[in-house]
Design an enzyme around this catalytic site. Structure first.
Site, PDB file in Angstrom:
ATOM      1  N   GLY A   6       0.816  -1.211   0.000  1.00 45.16           N
ATOM      2  CA  GLY A   6       0.000   0.000   0.000  1.00 45.16           C
ATOM      3  C   GLY A   6       0.842   1.249   0.000  1.00 45.16           C
ATOM      4  CG  ASN A   7       3.464   2.375   3.129  1.00 43.80           C
ATOM      5  OD1 ASN A   7       2.660   3.272   3.332  1.00 43.80           O
ATOM      6  ND2 ASN A   7       3.886   1.566   4.073  1.00 43.80           N
ATOM      7  CE  LYS A 118      -0.769  -3.677   7.321  1.00 46.51           C
ATOM      8  NZ  LYS A 118       0.333  -3.994   6.385  1.00 46.51           N
ATOM      9  CE  LYS A 206       2.005  -6.317   0.102  1.00 46.83           C
ATOM     10  NZ  LYS A 206       2.938  -5.860   1.087  1.00 46.83           N
ATOM     11  CE  LYS A 264       6.888  -4.972   2.319  1.00 48.10           C
ATOM     12  NZ  LYS A 264       6.068  -4.554   3.463  1.00 48.10           N
TER      13      LYS A 264
END
Length: 306
Positions: A6-7, A118, A206, A264
């Site tokens: 999203g970033n 988050k 995500k 990640k």
């Protein structure tokens, strides 16, 4: 399987506008289109900045209760999915594209509900974060030199729409799904041993959602695209160093920022371990090079045989 942060659609410190998101995605779509051609592809996107913006907008309207995070997550899936679909359709005019609102089952007793990690929404100064913490039940954590609101991020267990995603991907449809890790829902027991799904306050990571989907779909590759060039050791420190290649074992011996690079790396390790296939983490603006293995961090389950 491609996961977009999203970033990466809203650069840090950039106004959270529709125009900025569309422009950033359009700039990235050409490179993404190159790695989508000739492949069955699912795209998972983050929603941290977007769901935080929606939460701020909801809290500004005093005539009703603030919308819960699961509902805002659904809204963000529609918004970001639309932005991605528009940009990818322009780059791949002949490709069928579908954006699917997706739910993900979590455990209501997950201890992560008690440890918010988050990041969502815009960045704040320390003074701004302190003031906001006093006005509501918000938690904040450092994000570089700034502060961001953090919320609960439970472990994704099951993707409700998995069968539909499988059919779309197998049919060659470029499928945008599991946005923000999926809308968090829990199973509720009813009479006669039946169950229903109920939304719960959280934002799933995500990358972990993407790893779960990639494993379930038996994907050949998982590519995680974000706003940094890959996995760094000593990030932000004097000895900062980009890892161009790493194994799962090597990464498990290192520490990374929670709510940022840590999930990640964890997602990459889970996928590589479960499938034996490679993962790449890199910059969205260099998507084709990350896919080709000439940029980013290339992660494998084990080092190649001598």
């Amino acid at each position: 399987m491609i996961a977009i942060g999203g970033n990466a659609l809203l650069k840090r410190g950039e106004p959270l506008s529709a125009e900025n998101q569309a422009r950033n995605m359009a700039m990235s779509a050409i490179g993404l289109a190159q790695i989508c051609k000739g492949h069955e592809v699912a795209i998972v996107h983050g929603n941290g900045p977007q769901v935080g913006l929606l939460a701020l907008q909801s809290s500004a309207y005093k005539e009703t209760d603030v919308y819960p995070l699961d509902v805002l997550g659904a809204e963000s899936q529609g918004m970001v999915g639309y932005v991605i679909a528009q940009a990818m359709q322009a780059a791949l005019a002949q490709r069928e594209i579908a954006s699917l609102v997706t739910r993900t089952i979590v455990d209501r007793h997950d201890p992560r509900f008690d440890r918010p990690t988050k990041p969502i929404g815009p960045v704040y100064t320390s003074a701004e974060a302190d003031a906001l913490a006093l006005t509501g039940d918000w938690h904040f954590a450092a994000d570089g030199d700034s502060m961001r609101r953090v919320v609960a991020s439970p472990e994704p267990i099951e993707i409700v729409e998995l069968a539909a995603i499988e059919r779309l991907v197998a049919a060659g449809v470029l499928t945008i799904c599991v946005g923000g890790g999926g809308i968090p829902v829990i199973r509720q027991k009813l009479e006669d041993q039946l169950t229903s799904l109920t939304g719960i306050e959280a934002v799933i990571d995500k990358d972990l959602g993407a790893a779960l989907l990639a494993i379930r779909l038996a994907a050949d590759r998982l590519i995680i695209l974000t706003d940094v060039d890959g996995v760094f050791t000593d990030w932000g420190g004097p000895d900062q160093h980009l890892l161009s290649a790493a194994t799962v074992t090597e990464l498990h011996g290192l520490a990374f920022a929670p709510g940022s690079m840590a999930p990640k790396v964890e997602a990459a390790c889970r996928f590589a371990t479960a499938t034996g296939n490679r993962v790449a983490i890199g910059n969205l603006q260099a998507a084709a090079a990350v896919m080709a293995g000439t940029a980013g961090t290339q992660i494998s389950a084990a080092p190649p045989a001598p």
